[in-house]
Design an enzyme around this catalytic site. Structure first.
Site, PDB file in Angstrom:
ATOM      1  N   SER A 164       2.992  -2.260  10.405  1.00  0.00           N
ATOM      2  CA  SER A 164       4.437  -2.258  10.664  1.00  0.00           C
ATOM      3  C   SER A 164       5.105  -3.600  10.370  1.00  0.00           C
ATOM      4  O   SER A 164       6.014  -4.025  11.082  1.00  0.00           O
ATOM      5  CB  SER A 164       4.728  -1.802  12.096  1.00  0.00           C
ATOM      6  OG  SER A 164       4.280  -0.471  12.281  1.00  0.00           O
ATOM      7  N   LYS A 208       0.195   4.216  -0.230  1.00  0.00           N
ATOM      8  CA  LYS A 208      -0.428   5.422   0.345  1.00  0.00           C
ATOM      9  C   LYS A 208      -0.175   6.600  -0.597  1.00  0.00           C
ATOM     10  O   LYS A 208      -0.147   6.419  -1.804  1.00  0.00           O
ATOM     11  CB  LYS A 208       0.086   5.686   1.761  1.00  0.00           C
ATOM     12  CG  LYS A 208       0.028   4.454   2.652  1.00  0.00           C
ATOM     13  CD  LYS A 208       0.175   4.797   4.095  1.00  0.00           C
ATOM     14  CE  LYS A 208       0.369   3.534   4.906  1.00  0.00           C
ATOM     15  NZ  LYS A 208      -0.032   3.660   6.284  1.00  0.00           N
ATOM     16  N   GLY A 259       1.969   2.159  10.753  1.00  0.00           N
ATOM     17  CA  GLY A 259       2.919   3.264  10.623  1.00  0.00           C
ATOM     18  C   GLY A 259       3.574   3.662  11.929  1.00  0.00           C
ATOM     19  O   GLY A 259       4.222   4.696  12.019  1.00  0.00           O
ATOM     20  N   GLU A 300      -6.981   4.784   7.724  1.00  0.00           N
ATOM     21  CA  GLU A 300      -6.746   6.208   7.428  1.00  0.00           C
ATOM     22  C   GLU A 300      -7.972   6.820   6.761  1.00  0.00           C
ATOM     23  O   GLU A 300      -8.296   7.990   6.975  1.00  0.00           O
ATOM     24  CB  GLU A 300      -5.481   6.360   6.571  1.00  0.00           C
ATOM     25  CG  GLU A 300      -4.232   6.101   7.423  1.00  0.00           C
ATOM     26  CD  GLU A 300      -3.037   5.560   6.666  1.00  0.00           C
ATOM     27  OE1 GLU A 300      -3.025   5.617   5.424  1.00  0.00           O
ATOM     28  OE2 GLU A 300      -2.106   5.070   7.333  1.00  0.00           O
ATOM     29  N   GLU A 335      -5.822  -5.038  10.416  1.00  0.00           N
ATOM     30  CA  GLU A 335      -4.813  -4.005  10.631  1.00  0.00           C
ATOM     31  C   GLU A 335      -5.111  -3.265  11.930  1.00  0.00           C
ATOM     32  O   GLU A 335      -5.910  -2.311  11.935  1.00  0.00           O
ATOM     33  CB  GLU A 335      -4.821  -3.003   9.476  1.00  0.00           C
ATOM     34  CG  GLU A 335      -4.471  -3.603   8.139  1.00  0.00           C
ATOM     35  CD  GLU A 335      -3.823  -2.578   7.223  1.00  0.00           C
ATOM     36  OE1 GLU A 335      -2.758  -2.877   6.678  1.00  0.00           O
ATOM     37  OE2 GLU A 335      -4.365  -1.467   7.073  1.00  0.00           O
ATOM     38  N   ASN A 372       0.878  -1.182   0.000  1.00  0.00           N
ATOM     39  CA  ASN A 372       0.000   0.000   0.000  1.00  0.00           C
ATOM     40  C   ASN A 372       0.908   1.222   0.000  1.00  0.00           C
ATOM     41  O   ASN A 372       1.474   1.577   1.030  1.00  0.00           O
ATOM     42  CB  ASN A 372      -0.892  -0.016   1.248  1.00  0.00           C
ATOM     43  CG  ASN A 372      -1.688   1.272   1.386  1.00  0.00           C
ATOM     44  OD1 ASN A 372      -1.823   2.041   0.433  1.00  0.00           O
ATOM     45  ND2 ASN A 372      -2.222   1.517   2.575  1.00  0.00           N
ATOM     46  N   HIS A 402      -9.626   1.230   4.793  1.00  0.00           N
ATOM     47  CA  HIS A 402      -8.346   1.433   5.488  1.00  0.00           C
ATOM     48  C   HIS A 402      -8.581   2.395   6.662  1.00  0.00           C
ATOM     49  O   HIS A 402      -9.372   3.334   6.553  1.00  0.00           O
ATOM     50  CB  HIS A 402      -7.312   2.008   4.509  1.00  0.00           C
ATOM     51  CG  HIS A 402      -5.926   1.977   5.067  1.00  0.00           C
ATOM     52  ND1 HIS A 402      -5.475   2.915   5.973  1.00  0.00           N
ATOM     53  CD2 HIS A 402      -4.895   1.118   4.879  1.00  0.00           C
ATOM     54  CE1 HIS A 402      -4.229   2.628   6.312  1.00  0.00           C
ATOM     55  NE2 HIS A 402      -3.846   1.544   5.653  1.00  0.00           N
TER      56      HIS A 402
END
Ligand code: PEP
Length: 246
Positions: free
Chosen positions: A208, A11, A170, A95, A164, A9, A93
């Site tokens: 991560s 991003k 991250g 985010e 996730e 991904n 996701h």
């Protein structure tokens, strides 16, 4: 036996020059035993389509509209993605849930829109640190997934799920293989109850993942690969993770 899947991904990273370098590195390292894909920002998808054409490295989008077409400025439909040959679309996701207020119902609608055009949704679920500390992990991920299962009905078996944990994305803080496996087993049982064939579905871990922790995660019985953010941006790092899934 499920074939492992490793998805990068990107991003909101990259440029045409750096992407070309990354993709040529990925292509040069073939063959992979695992399935490998990259999810790029929308403007770069046609470059991915051209560069990866004829190879078994797949590509996908990081989002998709819930709508088929119409006055939805800024959105991209699954039909547009399918026209380019897009294989996957990440939906839900954390985010997007956090910064774009996407809720479970919208995530489910996006998953349905993707499947309607043959694009496999990678449905992300995961708890926050507060929810984990409050002992709500199982309840949260099951609720997120149940909305998708309910909406997709008989098609629910066609999705890929990515667990996730939000606190691991991250942050450099990875769930232990055992922590991740516990959640994956819960999700697979939920999927199995709904579809009857979750033993054939792929459940990815994300948060991560790096070359040095990937093998232990991927060797858990219910972890079928990974959704990789930061470590998918350098060919050598991503290739090492793909190899760890073999
Ligand atoms: C992600 O963006 O889905 C992700 C897992 O990111 P990272 O690997 O950087 O934690």
């Amino acid at each position: 036996m499920r074939r492992k899947l490793v998805v990068g991904n990107w991003k909101m990273h990259g440029s045409r020059v750096s992407n070309a370098e990354l993709l040529s590195g990925l292509l040069a390292a073939r063959p992979y035993v695992a399935d490998v894909a990259v999810c790029a920002p929308f403007p770069y998808l046609s470059d991915c389509a051209v560069t990866l054409a004829g190879s078994d490295v797949r590509w996908g989008a990081q989002d998709v509209s819930a709508h088929a077409q119409g006055a939805y400025t800024g959105e991209v439909s699954s039909e547009m993605l399918a026209e380019l040959g897009c294989r996957y679309a990440i939906v839900g996701h954390s985010e997007r849930r956090a910064y774009h207020a996407e809720d479970d119902a919208l995530v489910a609608a996006k998953a349905q829109a993707a499947l309607a055009r043959g694009v496999t949704p990678i449905v992300c679920v995961g708890e926050t640190l507060e929810q984990r500390d409050a002992g709500q992990t199982e309840e949260v991920v099951k609720r997120q997934l149940s909305v998708v299962i309910h909406r997709l009905a008989h098609c629910a078996g066609e999705i890929v799920v990515a667990y996730e944990p939000v606190w691991a994305i991250g942050t450099g803080r990875t769930a232990t293989p055992e922590q991740a496996q516990v959640v994956h087993a819960v999700l697979r049982a939920q999927l199995h109850a709904a579809t009857g064939h979750a033993d054939r579905m792929r459940l990815l871990y994300g948060g991560s993942v790096k070359a040095d922790n990937a093998r232990a995660l991927f060797s858990q019985p219910d972890i079928d690969g990974g959704l990789i953010g930061g470590a998918s941006l350098k060919a050598a790092d991503f290739i090492a993770i793909c190899r760890a899934a073999e």
